[in-house]
Structures are given as C-alpha cells and as structure tokens.
Design a protein around this motif. Structure first.
Motif, PDB file in Angstrom:
ATOM      1  N   PHE A 440       0.871  -1.174   0.000  1.00  0.00           N
ATOM      2  CA  PHE A 440       0.000   0.000   0.000  1.00  0.00           C
ATOM      3  C   PHE A 440       0.909   1.227   0.000  1.00  0.00           C
ATOM      4  O   PHE A 440       1.482   1.597   1.030  1.00  0.00           O
ATOM      5  CB  PHE A 440      -0.904  -0.011   1.235  1.00  0.00           C
ATOM      6  N   LYS A 441       1.031   1.859  -1.157  1.00  0.00           N
ATOM      7  CA  LYS A 441       2.000   2.936  -1.335  1.00  0.00           C
ATOM      8  C   LYS A 441       1.347   4.083  -2.115  1.00  0.00           C
ATOM      9  O   LYS A 441       1.461   4.159  -3.339  1.00  0.00           O
ATOM     10  CB  LYS A 441       3.229   2.415  -2.075  1.00  0.00           C
ATOM     11  N   PRO A 442       0.658   4.993  -1.440  1.00  0.00           N
ATOM     12  CA  PRO A 442      -0.012   6.104  -2.130  1.00  0.00           C
ATOM     13  C   PRO A 442       0.937   6.974  -2.945  1.00  0.00           C
ATOM     14  O   PRO A 442       0.530   7.573  -3.953  1.00  0.00           O
ATOM     15  CB  PRO A 442      -0.642   6.895  -0.984  1.00  0.00           C
ATOM     16  N   GLU A 443       2.207   7.028  -2.531  1.00  0.00           N
ATOM     17  CA  GLU A 443       3.177   7.891  -3.227  1.00  0.00           C
ATOM     18  C   GLU A 443       3.408   7.468  -4.672  1.00  0.00           C
ATOM     19  O   GLU A 443       3.907   8.278  -5.464  1.00  0.00           O
ATOM     20  CB  GLU A 443       4.516   7.892  -2.474  1.00  0.00           C
ATOM     21  N   ARG A 444       3.045   6.258  -5.039  1.00  0.00           N
ATOM     22  CA  ARG A 444       3.259   5.818  -6.408  1.00  0.00           C
ATOM     23  C   ARG A 444       2.408   6.626  -7.395  1.00  0.00           C
ATOM     24  O   ARG A 444       2.640   6.595  -8.607  1.00  0.00           O
ATOM     25  CB  ARG A 444       2.981   4.322  -6.558  1.00  0.00           C
ATOM     26  N   TRP A 445       1.409   7.369  -6.859  1.00  0.00           N
ATOM     27  CA  TRP A 445       0.522   8.149  -7.721  1.00  0.00           C
ATOM     28  C   TRP A 445       1.006   9.577  -7.941  1.00  0.00           C
ATOM     29  O   TRP A 445       0.304  10.382  -8.556  1.00  0.00           O
ATOM     30  CB  TRP A 445      -0.889   8.178  -7.109  1.00  0.00           C
ATOM     31  N   ARG A 446       2.207   9.880  -7.465  1.00  0.00           N
ATOM     32  CA  ARG A 446       2.711  11.245  -7.535  1.00  0.00           C
ATOM     33  C   ARG A 446       2.688  11.808  -8.958  1.00  0.00           C
ATOM     34  O   ARG A 446       2.222  12.910  -9.206  1.00  0.00           O
ATOM     35  CB  ARG A 446       4.133  11.311  -6.977  1.00  0.00           C
TER      36      ARG A 446
END
Length: 525
Positions: A440-446
């Motif tokens: 779960f890595k929201p930063e991948r959507w940067r």
C-alpha cells in the motif's frame, strides 16, 4: 415414478451430448483462430470433459474468499508473462485476461461488438429489473440518457446530508476514558452508512439503518418496513453473486427465499414511486419536521417519465451500486490505513493542512487534498470494488493481443464467446506497477498519468455513472475520520487477505480496528 425417471435420464443425456458438442466446437474454434494471422491463446486444462470440476473450483474459491487469487492461478498457468488464457468451466467459454490492450478493445475501441451477457444482465434482472445497470442496446441507451444528467448535478454531492449520516455512525463508536475506542468492525458500519445515504438521495428518505428510531419518519399511511430493505438487498445480492459463477446456467439455481427478497424489495420501492406520482410525497414532507433533501433522484426522474415500472427499475438499479461500491472503498481504505500507521499519520497531516481541523464546507477541498486522493486511488488499485467484469461478443472479433507462446499475437474470438476482464489481476501486474506491487503505497501516484492499467470504475460507454458521487462520499468520510482520530490501530491477526465477493469485493474478515480521538477534537453533536 417411471415417467419422472425417464425425464431425468433424457435431460441428463441431452445435457451430456450438448456439452460434448460444445467441446468439439471449442476445438474447432481454436483451429479457426489460427487464420488471419491470429494465434490461439493458452488454454487452461479442464479437469473433466464437461468442465464441471472447473466450475466447482470457481464456486469453492468464492466461498473460501479467494476468488481473485483463483483467477491469478489460472492466468499464471501460462507463465508470468502470459496474460490471456482460455478457461472453459461447464460450457461457459471465456477468455480470461489482464492485458490492458484487450481491456481497451473490449471496453472502448471495439465496444459495439460486446454486450454484458446473460451471466450479468439476465442473472441480475430478477432483482433489479431492466435499467442502466442491467439493460443492453437501445434499452440501455434510453436508461443512461434518463439517469446520466442527474449525476452531473452538484446537488448529488450534498455534504450536509453526508455529515448527518456520519454523525449517526460515530454515535455507534463510543469513546473510552483513554480516548481509545473499543475494537470495532468498520465494514458493517460503512455498509449501513452508505445505504442510508444512497436511499435518501434516490428515494428522498433514508432507510435509517444506523438509527432505527428514525424509521417511523416516513410520511403517509401504510409506510413500508425499512428494516427489511437492507437485509433483502444483502440476501438478494448474495444469491445473485453465488449463481453468477455458473454463467449461462445461472437459471438452474432457484430459491424461494430469493424470490421473496425480490418481491419485498420491489414492493418497498413501488411505495415510494406511487407516493411520488400521486404528489403525496412532497405534500406529506412539508407537514413533517424533517423536510426532504434538496435533490431527490426519483423526483427528478418522475418529471421525465410517469411509468411506475420504469421509475422503480431505474431507481433500484442505482441503490445497490451506490451503496456497495462506496462501502467497499471505505472498508478497504481503513483496512490498509490501519496496517500502515505512518501513512495514516501523513494523511491526517495533509487533511488538516488542506481541508482544516474540523468539518468540510467545500467538496473542492477534498479533491485538492492530493494525498487523500492518492490513498483512495491506491486502495482502488489493490482492491477494486469489482474484481472482474464480463462481456459477451455479439460477432466474431479479432483482439489485438493474447495469442501465441508469448501472448503478443492477435486472438480470434468467436461469436458468443465471453471475455472476463480481470481488473484485480490487471492492478497487480508487477511488470506495470513495480516490485512493490503488493504494498500500500499512495506515493506511487505522484506523477502517474491515466492509462489502461487502472480501471476501478471500468471505462468506455458503460463507465460507472456514480464515480464522482462515490469518490466524493469516500473522500468526505476519510477526511472527517482523519480530523477526529489521530491514530488508528489494526487488531486483526496477521494473515493473507480474504476477498468476500458480494456484489462488490470487500474484506472477508471485516475491518477490525481501534481508533484514538484527538484531544482537541470537538464533538459537534
């Protein structure tokens, strides 16, 4: 007795012969598929000539809360680099795929050659009736033209309505002296919240599943029992999902309990339709202390059509979809946030900075809170509400990829064949999302642009109408939780994710957490 025995024997013989002919036909279709530059796709082997064991395996995987994993296993039989496989359980030939080029062809560039198929449209028809969710062709175009303009209205995202229902949810999560809550399963709470919200939006009055004391607020005489409505929706959806595994043979699985649930659901919505058409709903609402919300879908639709059956079907098509998908997104969001406390900490910080420490007075603030949107997108990537969608070819189609040993050659798709677009598997392709695909890595959507590798709301002409509504509702609830609770703690024992496939996919173990209230948070009610 002897006559019945003969009928059973003849029926069994007919079924076996039909399946054998289907098996021979499938072999011929594979041979035909080598023409015109096409190459056959990898075939997942049958365990028996009729594919009965394969069909049972799908049903067992669903019951064990591992159906998405089962689809992974089928796809991986061709190798990690093969993303399209023929599967033939019980005569339901379908091309299972996680190839974005095939998704694009089926949902957009060649969409006119595909329909929902009996396993979706006819299977769901008993409960929903013909409407935007179940209809095909011109009937679907009519339904979409009727409903779509309503979802473009700003009133659909009424934050005041959301806050009222959220306050009811919070009253069900008592705070202890140390500001921690007891262990709570958020999943059923979110299901109650979302059905309360969607019924108020669609019918004008909430079923008030969170606060039974308010159920008597329906105007008029002989008001229906709201308590049964949510239970019947759940029961009907469960039966539909269970028999959907058997594709075109869904009709073999009948249930008196299911029929009773459908009737009670229809009777409930019909009462609102008749009240609306007679003008009693609006006049009675003025006499009650609690007026109807500013926007009611049924009221707006009644200005376009006076057909009571059409009004029932169109409104009913939207209620389960509007409830289950949003509840699924909320449940999975807190499932992952509770297991990633540092991510929750950053989310809370971003919400306080971008939205404020209390309340949300403008939905645009939710959309501008970038990290909040990243968290929701990452949730939808890992656990989309619909793990797979199915389409049926109405004509012979050549798909751009999926054939040959490397899966890069075109594939011949015979008329009446099914394509199972596995969204969950698409979202978990390591070659597209990286070695940390399961994290779960929201930063991948940067800086990730839109592409055909992320389709939680489908795409093309049948893209989800309620996407904006669902995202606004989920954004609001997550933001308000972040304002109130400064910590969230997972209390479930470690273990593999269990996927409960029930209209929408949700956690098979619930969302078991404890929440810690910020000492500066002011409870408004």
């Amino acid at each position: 007795m002897s006559v019945l025995f003969v009928i059973v024997q003849c029926g069994t013989l007919f079924f076996v012969v039909k399946q054998l002919l289907h098996y021979i036909s499938a072999k011929w279709k594979v041979a035909e598929g080598t023409k015109g530059g096409c190459e056959p796709a990898h075939v997942f082997p049958r365990k028996d000539p009729l594919g009965i064991i394969n069909a049972i395996a799908h049903g067992r995987a669903r019951d064990q809360c591992r159906w998405p994993n089962h689809l992974f296993e089928i796809l991986d039989t061709g190798g990690k680099n093969i993303h399209t496989v023929w599967e033939r359980p019980l005569g339901n030939d379908f091309l299972l795929t996680r190839d974005p080029d095939i998704f694009k062809a089926v949902l957009a560039t060649q969409a006119e050659a595909f329909v929902l198929g009996e396993g979706r449209s006819q299977n769901f028809m008993d409960l929903f009736g013909p409407g935007v969710f179940t209809s095909e062709g011109k009937a679907w175009q009519h339904s979409r033209a009727l409903v779509r303009p309503q979802f473009a209205r700003q009133q659909v995202s009424d934050l005041t309505r959301l806050e009222d229902h959220l306050q009811q949810l919070w009253q069900r999560i008592p705070i202890c002296n140390d500001r921690w809550t007891d262990v709570v399963d958020l999943q059923p709470l979110f299901l109650d919240l979302t059905i309360d919200v969607i019924t108020e939006l669609v019918l004008g009055y909430s079923v008030n599943s969170q606060d039974p004391s308010l159920r008597s607020s329906l105007p008029g005489v002989n008001a229906p029992d709201s308590a049964k409505f949510a239970r019947n929706i759940d029961a009907g959806a469960s039966w539909i999902t269970r028999r959907a595994v058997f594709g075109k043979w869904y009709w073999l699985f009948q249930s008196r309990a299911f029929n009773r649930s459908c009737k009670e659901i229809h009777d409930y919505v019909d009462w609102f339709v008749q009240m609306e058409l007679s003008g009693k709903m609006s006049s009675q609402a003025k006499q009650t202390e609690s007026a109807r919300p500013h926007f009611v879908l049924l009221e707006e639709l009644s200005k376009i059509t006076q057909d009571p059956l059409e009004l029932r079907n169109e409104t009913l098509n939207l209620i389960p979809a509007g409830r289950n998908t949003t509840a699924s997104l909320l449940g999975w969001a807190f499932y992952f946030l509770s297991r990633n406390p540092s991510t929750y900490g950053r989310l809370r910080e971003e919400v306080l900075n971008d939205v404020g420490a209390s309340g949300v007075d403008d939905s645009t603030k939710l959309l501008s809170c970038q990290y909040l949107q990243w968290c929701l997108k990452e949730t939808l990537r890992l656990c989309p509400g619909a793990p797979a969608i199915i389409r049926k070819a109405t004509e012979t189609v050549i798909l751009p990829r999926g054939g040959g040993k490397d899966g890069n050659s075109p594939v011949f798709l015979p008329k009446n064949s099914l394509v199972l677009l596995c969204i969950h598997a698409l979202h978990h392709r390591e070659d597209m999302w990286g070695h940390d695909v399961e994290d779960f890595k929201p930063e991948r959507w940067r800086e990730r642009p839109f592409a055909w590798d992320f389709l939680p709301f489908s795409a093309g002409p049948r893209k989800c109408l309620g996407q904006q509504l669902g995202m606004t509702e989920a954004s609001y609830v997550v933001a308000r939780f972040a304002q109130r609770y400064d910590k969230i703690q997972n209390v479930e024992a470690p273990g593999p994710i269990k996927y409960l496939t029930h209209m929408s996919m949700r956690s098979g173990t619930g969302v078991q957490v404890r929440l810690h209230q910020d000492e500066n948070f002011v409870v408004s009610r």
